[in-house]
Scaffold this motif. Structure first.
Motif, PDB file in Angstrom:
ATOM      1  N   ALA A 145      45.741  33.651  30.056  1.00 36.33           N
ATOM      2  CA  ALA A 145      44.651  33.641  31.038  1.00 36.33           C
ATOM      3  C   ALA A 145      44.720  34.848  31.956  1.00 36.33           C
ATOM      4  O   ALA A 145      43.684  35.398  32.345  1.00 36.33           O
ATOM      5  N   ARG A 146      45.925  35.285  32.285  1.00 40.66           N
ATOM      6  CA  ARG A 146      46.082  36.448  33.160  1.00 40.66           C
ATOM      7  C   ARG A 146      45.490  37.704  32.519  1.00 40.66           C
ATOM      8  O   ARG A 146      44.985  38.588  33.211  1.00 40.66           O
ATOM      9  N   GLY A 147      45.562  37.765  31.192  1.00 36.69           N
ATOM     10  CA  GLY A 147      44.973  38.905  30.506  1.00 36.69           C
ATOM     11  C   GLY A 147      43.490  39.042  30.789  1.00 36.69           C
ATOM     12  O   GLY A 147      42.967  40.155  30.922  1.00 36.69           O
ATOM     13  N   ILE A 197      44.774  31.837  37.583  1.00 36.42           N
ATOM     14  CA  ILE A 197      43.578  32.027  38.412  1.00 36.42           C
ATOM     15  C   ILE A 197      43.937  31.999  39.904  1.00 36.42           C
ATOM     16  O   ILE A 197      43.519  32.866  40.677  1.00 36.42           O
ATOM     17  N   LEU A 198      44.742  31.013  40.294  1.00 37.04           N
ATOM     18  CA  LEU A 198      45.069  30.856  41.720  1.00 37.04           C
ATOM     19  C   LEU A 198      45.970  31.970  42.235  1.00 37.04           C
ATOM     20  O   LEU A 198      45.823  32.427  43.377  1.00 37.04           O
ATOM     21  N   PHE A 199      46.916  32.400  41.411  1.00 40.08           N
ATOM     22  CA  PHE A 199      47.905  33.379  41.856  1.00 40.08           C
ATOM     23  C   PHE A 199      47.706  34.737  41.187  1.00 40.08           C
ATOM     24  O   PHE A 199      48.660  35.448  40.913  1.00 40.08           O
ATOM     25  N   ARG A 200      46.454  35.068  40.917  1.00 38.03           N
ATOM     26  CA  ARG A 200      46.162  36.348  40.286  1.00 38.03           C
ATOM     27  C   ARG A 200      46.473  37.497  41.250  1.00 38.03           C
ATOM     28  O   ARG A 200      46.402  37.336  42.470  1.00 38.03           O
ATOM     29  N   ARG A 201      46.804  38.612  40.669  1.00 43.09           N
ATOM     30  CA  ARG A 201      47.117  39.796  41.467  1.00 43.09           C
ATOM     31  C   ARG A 201      45.833  40.464  41.905  1.00 43.09           C
ATOM     32  O   ARG A 201      44.985  40.798  41.090  1.00 43.09           O
ATOM     33  N   ARG A 202      45.720  40.644  43.195  1.00 41.40           N
ATOM     34  CA  ARG A 202      44.564  41.340  43.750  1.00 41.40           C
ATOM     35  C   ARG A 202      44.975  42.765  44.055  1.00 41.40           C
ATOM     36  O   ARG A 202      45.964  42.983  44.758  1.00 41.40           O
TER      37      ARG A 202
END
Length: 221
Positions: A145-147, A197-202
């Protein structure tokens, strides 16, 4: 105005020195975790096979089995069970941890919570569920999902590669007659997607570049 690249940004960019350093540290940390799991399994055998599993495993629908949400990932039913989880745990755990310690910790806790509580609610009440499989599936779902969430082909490629290595295990997210907690696997996978989704890198803009080279740059550790 230009902004200097933060340490976190550099570590997330494939091919940088910070990226490889972060990956190496994460690999060492995950390898250090495995002996702990083996020590726990040895202790379980020493005090009587299955006693720790019964005390710390998830027992669905029973209040005295609710603490297994926290303890069950550290317990295994046999040496074969532990051997089967050790290598994939190192692989997926390394890539998840390399993206940042704080995100790793929060993501792991969320995966454990979703997978463990899900098993407790919908699992077989006559079973005792132990093992790190739910966390492993969670890490796999997180990387995949992170991809997409972070538009990272690197994470997507890693998830696809590990999925090809262990494609035969992916069937374990479906109902089966075997003594396998498919609920934990499926919910762990879902928990990993939610964590991505919650801890995605901004992307961090960092601090403005200053003309004085002696002025320290603020970074997010």
């Amino acid at each position: 105005m230009s902004y200097p690249e933060t340490r976190e940004d550099a570590a997330a960019r494939f091919g940088t020195e910070a990226f490889y350093a972060s990956l190496g540290r994460a690999f060492v940390a995950m390898c250090a975790l495995i002996p702990v799991l083996f020590l726990i399994e040895a202790l379980d055998i020493a005090i009587g096979r299955g006693r720790l599993d019964m005390a710390g495993g998830i027992i669905p629908h029973r209040l005295d089995g609710l603490d297994g949400v926290i303890f069950s990932p550290f317990l295994h039913a046999s040496w074969d069970h532990l051997y089967g989880n050790a290598v994939p745990l190192i692989l997926v755990g390394t890539f998840v941890l390399a993206a940042g310690t704080r995100r790793f910790i929060w993501s792991t806790l969320l995966i454990m919570l979703i997978s463990g509580l899900g098993v407790w609610f919908i699992g077989d009440p006559d079973s005792v569920v132990v093992g790190a499989s739910g966390v492993i599936f969670g890490y796999l779902g997180l990387l995949f999902a992170r991809g997409f969430v972070e538009r990272s082909w690197w994470n997507l490629g890693v998830a696809a590669f590990i999925g090809l290595l262990y494609w035969y295990q992916l069937y374990n997210v479906l109902p089966t007659d075997q003594p396998i907690s498919w609920q934990g696997h499926l919910l762990g996978l879902i928990g990993g997607v939610i964590a991505a989704i919650l801890f995605r890198r901004r992307p961090s803009r960092g601090a403005p570049a200053l003309p004085d080279p002696t002025t320290p740059t603020l970074t997010d550790f």
